[in-house]
Design an enzyme around this catalytic site. Structure first.
Site, short mmCIF file in Angstrom:
data_model
loop_
_atom_site.label_atom_id
_atom_site.label_comp_id
_atom_site.label_asym_id
_atom_site.label_seq_id
_atom_site.Cartn_x
_atom_site.Cartn_y
_atom_site.Cartn_z
CE1 TYR A 110 56.30 -7.27 20.10
CE2 TYR A 110 54.04 -7.94 19.86
CZ TYR A 110 55.44 -8.32 19.99
OH TYR A 110 55.78 -9.79 19.75
CE1 TYR A 128 54.01 -17.13 16.74
CE2 TYR A 128 55.89 -19.01 17.83
CZ TYR A 128 55.75 -17.84 16.50
OH TYR A 128 56.64 -17.17 15.82
CG PHE A 133 50.02 -11.51 14.66
CD1 PHE A 133 51.50 -11.79 14.76
CD2 PHE A 133 49.27 -11.56 15.52
CE1 PHE A 133 51.16 -11.72 15.88
CE2 PHE A 133 49.87 -11.53 16.90
CZ PHE A 133 50.83 -12.10 17.06
CG ASP A 134 54.58 -15.21 13.16
OD1 ASP A 134 54.16 -15.76 12.75
OD2 ASP A 134 55.60 -15.08 13.69
CG PHE A 193 50.48 -15.28 21.26
CD1 PHE A 193 51.34 -15.50 20.34
CD2 PHE A 193 50.50 -14.11 21.84
CE1 PHE A 193 51.77 -14.36 19.81
CE2 PHE A 193 50.79 -12.60 21.63
CZ PHE A 193 51.76 -13.29 20.23
CB ILE A 240 55.91 -9.16 24.20
CG1 ILE A 240 55.53 -10.80 23.76
CG2 ILE A 240 56.50 -8.74 22.90
CD1 ILE A 240 54.00 -11.09 22.87
#
Length: 660
Positions: free
Chosen positions: A635, A579, A589-590, A652, A609
Site C-alpha cells: 500500500y 489467507y 490484521f485480517d 501473508f 495489491i
C-alpha cells in the site's frame, strides 16, 4: 471478498483493502477523470476497438459495490447454472458521469473499474424516491466491468427469433417422441396410477396430517427433479445434489416457497420430467376470485396517473415495503404490446416503494388489492422520462393491463404482549421471544449467523436481513456491531429469538447515521440466532528449514507446501485463496481462515495489491506460500488506515484453493 452486502456492515476487511493499489492526486487513487465525468481505471484496453452505441445490446461480466465494499450485485452469482454475464440494451445517459457513459468508453475485450455517483445512479437512473439504507449520501459506487460482446439491435432481434424457432422445433420433437418413452417408463417401473385430466401422474409415498393447500396458498416445498433416465437435473436437497454431481456451491439448498396457482412454477410440461416433492409448510394468502365490474370508472391521481379497476379482488391492500407479485401487459397508446409477463408465463415481483420500478408502478399498486385487475396509464414523468429504455422510446405515454396476484408483507416487529422486559446494566432492554439454553451460546470469539430486522419506535423498518433473505454472519467481539447490541447478542443461544430496545445513546448517538438513521434515534432489533460456530484460529506457517526466495521485484516467499496439482494460477483466471495477513510486529490484521470465507479475485487485473498478483501467480492449486511483501508492492507510503500503517511491509500466509 464477501459477496453478500449484508455481511459487511461496519468493517471493510481484506476484500476492500486489496482492491486499491495506488495513490495519486485524484480523489480515487488509480482512477483518471474522463471528459464525460467518469472516473475510470482500465485493466485491459483494446486499441481502436468498436464501442457500443445507444440501443446496442451489451454483454457484460459485472459487479458493483457501495462505499463500504458491500457487493450489491455480481453477475457471477446471477444463475446457478454457471452463467456469469448479463445482457441489456445500452440506454441514453441519465447524467454526466453515468454508467451508460462509462460503457460507451469500452470496447469488446476491455475490462475496467469505474467510480460513479451513488446518489445519481439511484435517483436518476433507478428513479428511486429515496436512497436505500445501505447507500450513504454523497458516496460513490464502484463498478467492475468486462465487456464481452456488442450486438446491434437488428442482429439481436434476428438471433432471438431464430432461437424461438429452434425452441418450437425442439418442443414439437419432444411432443412426438417422449410419450412413447414415458409409456415405456411407466411399464418398466410398474406404475399403475391413473393420470389426472391434465395428464399429470402422481404417486403419494407418505400421507401427511396437515391442511391441504388451496390456490393462492403460500407453500414451502422440498423437491428433486429427474429426467426419465433417472438423472437429477435440480434439487433443493444438498446431499442429493452432491451425490448426483450437480452440486453448486453458489446456491443455497433449502425448501422453495411460492404462492400456489399463480404461474411461478412449471405451468405445463414441454419435456416429461419426474419430481419427488415434499410439502413442508403452507400459508394461506388472501386471494379470492375477482368480481368483474360492469361499468368501471377511470380515476386520476394528483400525479397524473389514470387507473381503471376492471375486476375487483378480495385480498389485502399492499403497503410500502411489501413484495408484490403481478402479471402485466405493457402497451403504447396505439395498443402495440412492448412487453408482457402473461405471454412469458412468469409473474414479475418487486418491493413496493423501493424505487425498483418506474414511479407509475410504485404509485399504482398501492391503490390495488390482491385479486384486482386494472388498466393503468401515465405519461413519461411517471415512466422513463426523456430516455429510451429498450423498445420504449423517450417521452412515451404507457398503458399497462395489470393483475395483483399476491403480496409478501415486509417484516413486522415481533409481538411481545405478556412477556417480561429485562434491563441490562448498560441500559439495554430486551424481551425473550424464544429461548434454547441447551444450544451453543453466541459468546465472544464465535462466528454467529443471525437474521435481524431493525425498526424505529414508530414501527417503521429501516433494515432487514429477513427481507433480503441474506443472513448476517459476524465474529463476536470484532466491533462490527453496535456495542450494546453485541453485548446483548452474546447472551443468546442458537435458536433464540430476542427483541432488543436500544436507546440512541447506545446506538448512533445524537448525530445518527445518515441516510438510514436520523439523529437521536432509539432503535429496536428483532434478532434470531441461526448458527454459532467457533472461530478458527489461523496457525502461522512453519518456515523452519525452508529457503526464502526473492523475485526481481523484491517480493520474497517461502514454499510451505508444494502440491502435485497441475492446475496453475494464471492471469485472467479467477482464483480462490485462503489467507492470513500480518504486520511486521506479528499482529494479524485480517484472515479469511478466521471468517471461514475464502477470497476470490481475477488474477493479473490489478484487483489486488501488486505483491498478491505476483505471488499468487507462482502457485498451483493446493500450494501454500508465505509471501513477504515490501511496502512498495503493498500500500505504498500512505498505507491503508486504519488497518495498514504507512510504509508497512506485510506478511501473508496463503493457500490456493481453486482456479476457474
Amino acid at each position: 471478498m464477501k459477496k453478500q452486502f449484508s455481511k459487511k456492515i461496519a468493517f471493510a476487511t481484506l476484500g476492500a483493502v486489496l482492491v486499491i493499489t495506488a495513490c495519486n492526486k485524484s480523489p480515487y487513487p488509480g482512477y483518471d477523470l474522463a471528459e464525460n465525468g467518469v472516473y475510470a481505471k482500465f485493466y485491459t484496453q483494446v486499441e481502436n476497438g468498436v464501442k457500443p452505441k445507444e440501443g446496442d445490446i451489451v454483454k457484460l461480466v459485472l459487479a458493483y459495490k457501495n462505499s463500504k465494499d458491500s457487493v450489491l450485485f455480481d453477475s457471477k452469482n446471477k444463475n446457478p447454472n454457471g452463467t456469469n454475464f448479463i445482457e441489456f440494451p445500452l440506454s441514453k445517459s441519465t447524467f454526466k458521469g453515468s454508467f451508460e457513459e462509462a460503457l460507451s468508453m469500452m470496447s469488446v475485450g476491455d475490462s475496467a473499474s469505474f467510480m460513479i455517483s451513488a446518489d445519481s445512479v439511484y435517483t436518476k437512473t433507478f428513479r428511486a424516491k429515496d436512497l436505500p439504507p445501505y447507500i450513504e449520501k454523497g458516496s460513490m459506487l464502484n463498478f467492475e466491468v468486462k465487456l464481452e460482446k456488442i450486438t446491434a439491435k437488428e442482429e439481436a432481434d434476428k438471433e432471438r427469433n431464430q432461437k424461438m424457432e429452434e425452441q418450437k422445433a425442439m418442443a414439437e420433437l419432444r411432443r412426438n417422441e417422449e410419450p412413447k418413452a414415458f409409456a415405456n417408463y411407466l411399464e418398466t417401473n410398474k406404475i399403475t396410477a391413473k393420470p389426472l385430466a391434465s395428464g399429470l401422474y402422481y404417486i403419494e409415498k407418505t400421507k401427511g396430517k396437515g391442511p391441504k393447500p388451496e390456490k393462492g396458498s403460500k407453500v414451502k416445498v422440498n423437491y428433486t427433479g429427474r429426467l426419465l433416465d433417472g438423472s437429477v437435473f435440480d434439487t433443493s436437497d444438498e446431499a442429493v445434489a452432491k451425490q448426483a454431481g450437480v452440486y453448486d456451491e453458489r446456491r443455497t439448498y433449502e425448501p422453495i416457497e411460492f404462492p400456489l396457482g399463480q404461474g411461478q412454477v412449471i405451468p405445463k410440461k414441454v419435456a416429461i420430467i419426474i419430481f419427488a416433492l415434499s410439502v413442508v409448510t403452507g400459508n394461506a394468502q388472501e386471494k379470492g376470485k375477482g368480481q368483474k365490474i360492469i361499468n368501471p370508472k377511470t380515476m386520476k391521481t394528483a400525479s397524473g396517473l389514470e387507473y381503471t379497476i376492471k375486476e375487483k379482488g378480495k385480498g389485502k391492500k399492499p403497503k410500502v415495503g411489501d413484495k408484490v407479485f403481478v402479471h402485466y401487459t405493457g402497451k403504447f397508446t396505439n395498443d402495440t404490446v412492448f412487453d408482457s409477463s402473461v405471454n412469458r408465463g412468469t409473474p414479475f415481483s418487486f418491493k413496493l416503494g423501493a424505487g425498483q420500478v418506474i414511479k407509475g408502478w410504485d404509485e399504482a399498486f398501492l391503490l390495488l388489492e390482491v385479486g384486482d385487475k386494472a388498466t393503468i396509464k401515465f405519461g413519461p414523468e411517471l415512466g422513463y422520462g426523456d430516455r429510451q429504455s429498450g423498445a420504449i422510446p423517450a417521452n412515451s405515454t404507457l398503458v399497462f393491463d395489470v393483475e395483483l396476484l399476491s403480496i409478501v408483507e415486509s417484516p413486522h416487529a415481533w409481538d411481545v404482549k405478556g412477556k417480561d422486559t429485562i434491563t441490562m446494566a448498560n441500559g439495554l432492554k430486551y424481551i425473550v421471544i424464544k429461548e434454547n439454553k441447551a444450544a451453543a451460546k453466541a459468546s465472544f470469539g464465535n462466528n454467529v449467523t443471525l437474521h435481524y430486522s431493525g425498526f424505529f419506535k414508530d414501527g417503521k423498518g429501516f433494515d432487514s436481513s429477513v427481507e433480503r433473505e441474506q443472513p448476517f454472519t459476524v465474529k463476536m467481539g470484532s466491533g462490527q456491531l453496535i456495542k450494546a447490541l453485541e453485548d446483548g447478542i452474546a447472551l443468546m443461544h442458537k435458536g433464540d429469538k430476542v427483541k432488543f430496545y436500544i436507546p440512541y445513546q447506545l446506538a448512533y448517538g445524537e448525530q445518527g447515521h445518515a441516510p438510514a438513521i436520523p439523529p437521536k434515534a432509539d432503535l429496536i432489533f428483532d434478532i434470531e440466532i441461526l448458527d454459532v460456530v467457533p472461530v478458527l484460529v489461523p496457525a502461522l506457517f512453519d518456515i523452519t528449514g525452508k529457503e526464502v526466495k526473492t523475485t526481481a521485484s523484491g517480493l520474497k516467499y517461502y514454499e510451505i507446501v508444494k502440491s502435485n496439482n497441475p492446475v496453475k494460477a494464471a492471469p485472467g483466471k479467477t482464483v480462490r485463496v485462503h489467507y492470513s495477513g500480518y504486520l511486521a510486529d506479528g499482529k494479524m490484521f485480517d484472515s479469511s481462515v478466521e471468517r471461514g470465507d475464502p477470497f476470490e479475485f481475477v488474477l493479473g487485473q490489478a484487483q489486488v495489491i501488486p505483491g498478491w498478483d505476483e505471488g499468487i501467480a507462482l502457485m498451483n492449486v493446493g500450494d501454500k506460500l508465505r509471501l513477504l511483501i515490501p511496502y512498495y508492492l503493498a500500500y505504498g507510503e500512505q498505507g491503508r488506515l486504519p488497518m495498514i500503517p504507512a510504509k508497512a511491509d506485510l506478511t501473508f500466509d496463503v493457500e490456493l484453493m481453486d482456479v476457474k
